[in-house]
Design a protein around this motif. Structure first.
Motif, PDB file in Angstrom:
ATOM      1  N   SER A 577      34.456  -5.129 102.673  1.00 14.04           N
ATOM      2  CA  SER A 577      33.470  -4.593 101.733  1.00 14.04           C
ATOM      3  C   SER A 577      32.725  -3.429 102.369  1.00 14.04           C
ATOM      4  CB  SER A 577      32.483  -5.676 101.326  1.00 14.04           C
ATOM      5  OG  SER A 577      31.684  -6.053 102.448  1.00 14.04           O
ATOM      6  N   GLU A 578      32.014  -2.694 101.565  1.00 18.01           N
ATOM      7  CA  GLU A 578      31.270  -1.535 102.082  1.00 18.01           C
ATOM      8  C   GLU A 578      30.231  -1.972 103.106  1.00 18.01           C
ATOM      9  OE1 GLU A 578      29.140   2.559 100.449  1.00 18.01           O
ATOM     10  OE2 GLU A 578      29.739   0.983  99.041  1.00 18.01           O
ATOM     11  N   ASP A 579      29.549  -3.094 102.862  1.00 18.81           N
ATOM     12  CA  ASP A 579      28.554  -3.588 103.813  1.00 18.81           C
ATOM     13  C   ASP A 579      29.208  -4.005 105.127  1.00 18.81           C
ATOM     14  OD1 ASP A 579      26.505  -3.156 102.054  1.00 18.81           O
ATOM     15  OD2 ASP A 579      26.364  -5.236 101.377  1.00 18.81           O
ATOM     16  N   TYR A 589      34.244   3.955 105.097  1.00 19.49           N
ATOM     17  CA  TYR A 589      34.579   3.013 104.043  1.00 19.49           C
ATOM     18  C   TYR A 589      35.614   3.572 103.073  1.00 19.49           C
ATOM     19  CZ  TYR A 589      34.273   0.073  99.920  1.00 19.49           C
ATOM     20  OH  TYR A 589      34.593  -0.733  98.844  1.00 19.49           O
ATOM     21  N   ALA A 593      38.825   1.556 101.769  1.00 21.90           N
ATOM     22  CA  ALA A 593      38.899   1.125 100.369  1.00 21.90           C
ATOM     23  C   ALA A 593      40.176   1.623  99.705  1.00 21.90           C
ATOM     24  CB  ALA A 593      37.675   1.623  99.608  1.00 21.90           C
TER      25      ALA A 593
END
Length: 627
Positions: A577-579, A589, A593
């Motif tokens: 995930s981005e976090d 990211y 992704a």
């Protein structure tokens, strides 16, 4: 067999106790500790009872006068022979354990005992009178041993995760060069780990640590001897079979049942054949999958039936892996991207549930005998380099036209890999062919000016080590794989995944005599274009139908690409995930992704890349409070 741990210069017992607690899975049968309060030395052991199940085999094991103390993980296959020699010298044995050979052997021969033993081992031997601690590993590095050293404080352990508990919280620093090596190849090779302060004791090495200043010297206790190589392939097969028969016989020694991990391929089939020739009976274990192109359980069943071995098969589905995935990732103590760890772990648990605590495997055969396509690719590349550059564009167009598939290694992926290194010298080409992320791909996913490549080219030091021993390209790269991929990936995977469930894996291909033999085998008897493991295939053809002997390379490779699109998708999306990527700190990211999106859409098989990134993300999450 066990887990070992120890400290010097730490005046409380908490560090050793915590490490032994973290190693309990390696030795569920017994635990022991030794302390020399005067010198601040502590040794600990978790025991998986294999030979001499009585308390006489308890460790730490000391000499009668208490001057020599040993903790030992592994098996010494020639311990009966050495026991006889030591008895002739007047030594009295109180057990039938192979550990006691180390105690008396050191008293008889000093540190040369590590030159005389054969098998697999990680040993810590403390000479109280001399004020010295010896740390030794077997020739191939089958058994792991990690070391932390800072000032007058030292600690060692069988696993990184246990050892990382010793330093003060927040004192471990991340090794950026190791991180780059991991992203490039999916594992960390050499003596490095992901922590700057923790290193791996090299294979075939004995470290001598003197107290109290902890000054350290290193000695190589095993170097393959030079022999006159066989003149013909037939001679090579004959010689191999004699040596291998002795090796398999030696690995059958145990006071508990011994099993066989049977993949349906050449290497484990050869092990099974020699077990049968030795007159032994054992249960075989294999893995099956629902996904077409990955399941080889029928081949394993056919081979087991031929040998007369009962076969236990476990079908592994993505839903079985979901509850295990994070534990498997965490078990290595650092990022580790070999996806086959998932099924080795699952098979080991299954075998243990069936009452098996020792199993034979075919590990080491590929690296010693030319088992990978990358071992013959240098010869193809040499031919290709004679072609005009226009051939690159033509082959690339052909590559793009090939259908995408999610098999173990499809033709599109094979051609992509070949072209990546085909125009480069063998050292650079080999590194590219063995990569997870290429240099260009790393440049895309890394935050600019992070993890910059400041070191020598990948594997360069290992090519330098073996260049004098060989000029043949196939032989050269197989030797480099032995020193890197086998030691730092395959054997690490096998040890950690099996010992998570208290199962000891033995590797008959990696006894000293067989390493000597393979090291002197000419490259043309190992691999040539589109032909691998020539000696082993010829040997198996004498024992089994040719359809098996000519089978393509096999192993316990899971259909991870499929699982990431289905059962493991939620975990992938969580870890990438981005976090989660932001917490890693040096990954961008957007390109990550994009890899996820392309894989989920079925446009590209990025399973290896995604699993490598997932392992990294999980490691950073768990280690963030320590760094």
């Amino acid at each position: 067999m066990c887990g070992v741990a120890g400290t010097i210069g730490i005046r409380n017992n908490r560090a050793l106790t915590e490490m032994l607690g973290a190693l309990q899975h390696r030795g569920p049968d017994d635990e022991g500790e030794y302390y020399d309060a005067n010198r601040g030395v502590a040794l600990g052991h978790r025991r998986l009872s294999i030979i001499d199940l009585s308390q006489a085999g308890h460790q730490p094991m000391a000499s009668e006068d208490g001057s020599v103390v040993v903790v030992f993980n592994g098996e010494i296959y020639n311990y009966k022979q050495l026991t006889g020699e030591l008895r002739q010298q007047g030594f009295t044995f109180r057990s039938t354990s192979d550990t006691e050979v180390l105690v008396h052997g050191y008293r008889a021969w000093g540190s040369d005992v590590f030159k005389k033993i054969d098998g697999m081992w990680a040993v810590a031997l403390y000479d109280k009178r001399a004020g010295k601690l010896f740390l030794s590993r077997d020739p191939a590095g089958i058994k792991p041993l990690y070391l932390y050293k800072k000032g007058t404080t030292l600690a060692f352990s069988s696993e990184i995760g246990a050892l990382a508990r010793v330093p003060p919280q927040g004192s471990l620093a991340m090794n950026e060069m190791a991180m780059r090596a991991y992203l490039t190849h999916g594992y960390i090779y050499g003596t490095d780990t992901m922590y700057r302060e923790i290193t791996s004791v090299p294979p075939a090495t004995t470290l001598t640590i003197s107290l109290p200043d902890l000054s350290t010297t290193s000695e190589t206790h095993f170097i393959p001897e030079r022999h006159t190589p066989p003149k013909t392939l037939r001679e090579a097969v004959d010689e191999f079979e004699k040596i291998f028969a002795d090796s398999v016989q030696a690995t059958l020694q145990a006071d508990v049942p011994v099993g066989l991990f049977l993949s349906g391929g050449i290497d484990s089939s050869l092990v099974g054949y020699q077990v049968k020739q030795a007159g032994a009976q054992m249960k075989a274990f294999t893995i099956g999958f629902d996904e077409q192109g990955f399941d080889e359980s029928r081949d394993a069943a056919r081979i087991a039936e031929h040998f007369g071995f009962p076969l236990e098969t476990v079908i592994v589905r993505g839903s079985d892996i979901v509850p295990e995935a994070l534990r498997v990732l965490d078990s290595f103590g650092q990022p580790f991207a070999d996806m086959s760890a998932l099924v080795t772990d699952h098979l080991s648990r299954f075998a243990r549930e069936q009452g098996c605590t020792v199993a034979l495997t075919g590990d080491g055969a590929d690296e010693l005998f030319g088992g990978y396509p990358t071992h013959y690719l240098p010869k193809l590349a040499a031919w290709y380099q004679k072609m005009p550059r226009a051939a690159d564009a033509i082959l690339d167009m052909f590559r793009r036209a090939l259908p995408r598939d999610f098999s173990k290694l499809g033709n599109r992926e094979k051609l992509t890999r070949f072209l990546e290194g085909a125009r480069h010298p063998v050292e650079a080409a080999h590194a590219r062919w063995k990569s997870v992320f290429t240099e260009n791909e790393l440049a895309e996913i890394l935050v600019p000016d992070t993890l910059t490549n400041r070191g020598a080219p990948d594997f360069a030091a290992f090519f330098d080590m073996v260049r004098e021993a060989s000029s043949d390209a196939a032989d050269l790269v197989s030797k480099v794989d032995f020193l890197t991929f086998l030691t730092s990936d395959c054997l690490v995977k096998s040890d950690i995944a099996s010992m998570q469930h208290g199962v000891e894996l033995r590797v008959p291909f990696l006894n000293k005599a067989l390493i000597d033999f393979a090291w002197n085998l000419p490259g043309e008897m190992k691999a040539s274009p589109f032909h691998t493991k020539k000696v082993l295939r010829q040997s198996l053809a004498r024992a089994l139908p040719r359809s098996i002997a000519r089978a393509p390379k096999r192993g316990f490779v899971p259909p991870l690409a499929h699982w990431l699109m289905k059962e493991l998708k939620p975990l992938m999306c969580e870890l990438l995930s981005e976090d989660a990527i932001a917490k890693v700190g040096f990954l961008q990211y957007a390109p990550v992704a994009e890899l996820v999106e392309q894989h989920l859409a079925g446009r590209e098989d990025h399973a290896k890349k995604l699993w490598a990134l997932m392992s990294l993300s999980r490691f950073v999450f768990r280690a963030s409070h320590e760094i």
